[in-house]
Scaffold this active site. Structure first.
Site, mmCIF file in Angstrom:
data_model
loop_
_atom_site.group_PDB
_atom_site.id
_atom_site.type_symbol
_atom_site.label_atom_id
_atom_site.label_comp_id
_atom_site.label_asym_id
_atom_site.label_seq_id
_atom_site.Cartn_x
_atom_site.Cartn_y
_atom_site.Cartn_z
ATOM 1 N N HIS A 5 0.790 -1.233 0.000
ATOM 2 C CA HIS A 5 0.000 0.000 0.000
ATOM 3 C C HIS A 5 0.820 1.279 0.000
ATOM 4 C CE1 HIS A 5 -2.148 -3.303 2.074
ATOM 5 N NE2 HIS A 5 -3.051 -2.993 1.184
ATOM 6 N N GLY A 21 -7.257 12.313 7.721
ATOM 7 C CA GLY A 21 -7.991 11.246 7.040
ATOM 8 C C GLY A 21 -7.930 11.410 5.525
ATOM 9 N N ARG A 25 -5.945 16.572 1.975
ATOM 10 C CA ARG A 25 -5.519 17.443 3.063
ATOM 11 C C ARG A 25 -4.016 17.258 3.317
ATOM 12 N NH1 ARG A 25 -9.820 19.032 7.063
ATOM 13 N NH2 ARG A 25 -10.068 20.584 5.443
ATOM 14 N N ARG A 44 -3.211 4.094 -4.666
ATOM 15 C CA ARG A 44 -4.621 4.344 -4.315
ATOM 16 C C ARG A 44 -4.905 5.819 -4.030
ATOM 17 N NH1 ARG A 44 -7.870 -0.320 -2.329
ATOM 18 N NH2 ARG A 44 -6.662 -2.108 -2.980
ATOM 19 N N ARG A 88 -2.434 11.534 14.474
ATOM 20 C CA ARG A 88 -3.639 11.725 13.662
ATOM 21 C C ARG A 88 -4.145 13.143 13.869
ATOM 22 N NH1 ARG A 88 -8.505 11.074 11.585
ATOM 23 N NH2 ARG A 88 -10.318 11.331 12.929
ATOM 24 N N ILE A 89 -4.446 13.832 12.769
ATOM 25 C CA ILE A 89 -5.051 15.162 12.857
ATOM 26 C C ILE A 89 -6.360 15.086 12.071
ATOM 27 C CG2 ILE A 89 -3.058 16.640 13.351
ATOM 28 C CD1 ILE A 89 -2.530 16.946 10.424
ATOM 29 N N GLY A 90 -7.468 15.011 12.811
ATOM 30 C CA GLY A 90 -8.738 14.734 12.140
ATOM 31 C C GLY A 90 -9.863 15.620 12.619
ATOM 32 N N SER A 91 -11.065 15.243 12.180
ATOM 33 C CA SER A 91 -12.247 15.966 12.644
ATOM 34 C C SER A 91 -13.107 15.015 13.479
ATOM 35 C CB SER A 91 -13.045 16.508 11.457
ATOM 36 O OG SER A 91 -13.466 15.437 10.657
ATOM 37 N N GLU A 182 -15.076 9.977 16.387
ATOM 38 C CA GLU A 182 -14.373 9.905 15.104
ATOM 39 C C GLU A 182 -14.290 8.421 14.770
ATOM 40 O OE1 GLU A 182 -11.684 7.957 16.586
ATOM 41 O OE2 GLU A 182 -10.191 9.164 15.531
ATOM 42 N N MET A 183 -13.396 8.004 13.849
ATOM 43 C CA MET A 183 -13.473 6.609 13.411
ATOM 44 C C MET A 183 -12.118 5.899 13.281
ATOM 45 S SD MET A 183 -16.584 7.067 10.655
ATOM 46 C CE MET A 183 -17.211 5.401 10.872
ATOM 47 N N GLU A 184 -11.053 6.448 13.878
ATOM 48 C CA GLU A 184 -9.722 5.885 13.612
ATOM 49 C C GLU A 184 -8.814 5.663 14.825
ATOM 50 O OE1 GLU A 184 -10.877 8.642 11.937
ATOM 51 O OE2 GLU A 184 -11.410 7.697 10.043
ATOM 52 N N SER A 206 -15.950 19.262 14.068
ATOM 53 C CA SER A 206 -16.535 19.692 12.786
ATOM 54 C C SER A 206 -18.057 19.687 12.817
ATOM 55 C CB SER A 206 -16.058 18.779 11.657
ATOM 56 O OG SER A 206 -16.506 17.458 11.888
ATOM 57 N N ASP A 207 -18.642 18.989 13.792
ATOM 58 C CA ASP A 207 -20.102 18.960 13.904
ATOM 59 C C ASP A 207 -20.492 18.555 15.316
ATOM 60 O OD1 ASP A 207 -19.108 16.392 12.232
ATOM 61 O OD2 ASP A 207 -20.607 15.777 13.689
ATOM 62 N N ARG A 220 -13.893 24.754 7.991
ATOM 63 C CA ARG A 220 -13.120 23.617 8.496
ATOM 64 C C ARG A 220 -11.640 23.797 8.180
ATOM 65 N NH1 ARG A 220 -17.290 20.231 7.099
ATOM 66 N NH2 ARG A 220 -16.366 19.560 5.153
HETATM 67 N N1 HPA Z 1 -19.224 10.577 13.373
HETATM 68 C C1 HPA Z 1 -18.118 9.905 13.103
HETATM 69 N N2 HPA Z 1 -16.989 10.482 12.733
HETATM 70 C C2 HPA Z 1 -16.977 11.808 12.607
HETATM 71 C C3 HPA Z 1 -18.111 12.579 12.879
HETATM 72 C C4 HPA Z 1 -19.281 11.921 13.289
HETATM 73 O O1 HPA Z 1 -20.321 12.554 13.540
HETATM 74 N N3 HPA Z 1 -17.786 13.869 12.661
HETATM 75 C C5 HPA Z 1 -16.499 13.884 12.265
HETATM 76 N N4 HPA Z 1 -16.000 12.641 12.243
#
Ligand code: HPA
Length: 236
Positions: A5, A21, A25, A44, A88-91, A182-184, A206-207, A220
């Site tokens: 990869h 992510g 970015r 990829r 990791r630098i994410g939202s 988040e998811m990671e 972010s939300d 953002r």
């Molecule tokens: N759910 C999962 N991951 C996210 C979200 C969310 O609402 N916002 C930013 N990353």
């Protein structure tokens, strides 16, 4: 040697890697903040770049979304490219109205329902994984000297973005004290742990699941800059 990869050679990648992510970015960070930039991966379209920040080497590469994706890239970086630390630098989405849009958060642990850690190493049976304490201390110190407030807390790493039961988050907030989702991170922290390497996670809100507010792409980008400056100052 290249992996399935990452089409790079050992030495192409710095000891410290920042991982947003979104691979675009990663490109934005390389284009706007780094000098002497060289691309080290396009497989990829998961773009990776090495450059210098204030004269010090640092790499930046996309992780993709979710634990399977960051699981692959972080494992390869740690184990086949001599990477020492991944930040990791994410939202993230806020689980409490005590957190505002654009706040910068630092994960003190990741809670997850995920089987990632159990499946990856067989023996791990906790619902929590942890970042590297010394790295978190450096991040806090950098944030302080840049005068950027950060809030620390448990982060929920979810395998699912669209839940049939939207209100699940209330129980997770109550039972696990997770302030945002988040998811990671859970998989990243686990991989660092089994590889004897370092990991941390800085997030921008972010939300909000509570108020249902969300940010625009432009907003953002601006908020993201604060988090990036903290992370970039880890270059050494
Ligand atoms: N759910 C999962 N991951 C996210 C979200 C969310 O609402 N916002 C930013 N990353």
């Amino acid at each position: 040697m290249a992996t399935p990869h990452i089409n790079a050679k050992k030495g192409d990648i710095a000891k410290t890697v920042l991982m947003p992510g979104d691979p675009l970015r990663a490109k934005f960070i390389a284009d706007n903040f780094l000098d002497n930039v060289k691309s080290f991966n396009t497989v990829r379209n998961m773009f990776g770049y090495t450059g210098t920040y204030k004269g010090k080497p640092i790499s930046v590469m996309g992780s993709g979304m979710g634990m399977p994706s960051i699981g692959i890239y972080s494992y390869e970086l740690y184990n086949f490219f001599d990477v020492e630390r991944i930040v990791r630098i994410g939202s993230c989405g806020a689980y409490t109205d005590e957190i505002d849009l654009y706040d910068v958060l630092l994960a003190t642990s990741a809670y997850s329902e995920s089987s990632y850690a159990k499946v990856q190493s067989g023996s791990y049976d906790s619902e929590y994984t942890y970042p590297t304490a010394s790295l978190n201390e450096n991040i806090e110190a950098n944030a302080k000297s840049l005068d950027i407030p950060i809030r620390k807390g448990v982060i929920h790493s979810s395998d699912v973005f669209y839940r049939e039961n939207f209100d699940d988050y209330k129980t997770i907030y109550k039972n696990h004290n997770a302030i945002a989702v988040e998811m990671e991170s859970f998989a990243l922290f686990h991989n660092a742990n089994v590889s004897n390497k370092e990991a941390a996670c800085i997030l921008t809100v972010s939300d909000s699941l509570v108020t249902k507010e969300a940010t625009s792409a432009d907003e953002r980008q601006n908020a993201f800059t604060k988090m990036m400056e903290i992370a970039l100052s880890l270059a050494e």
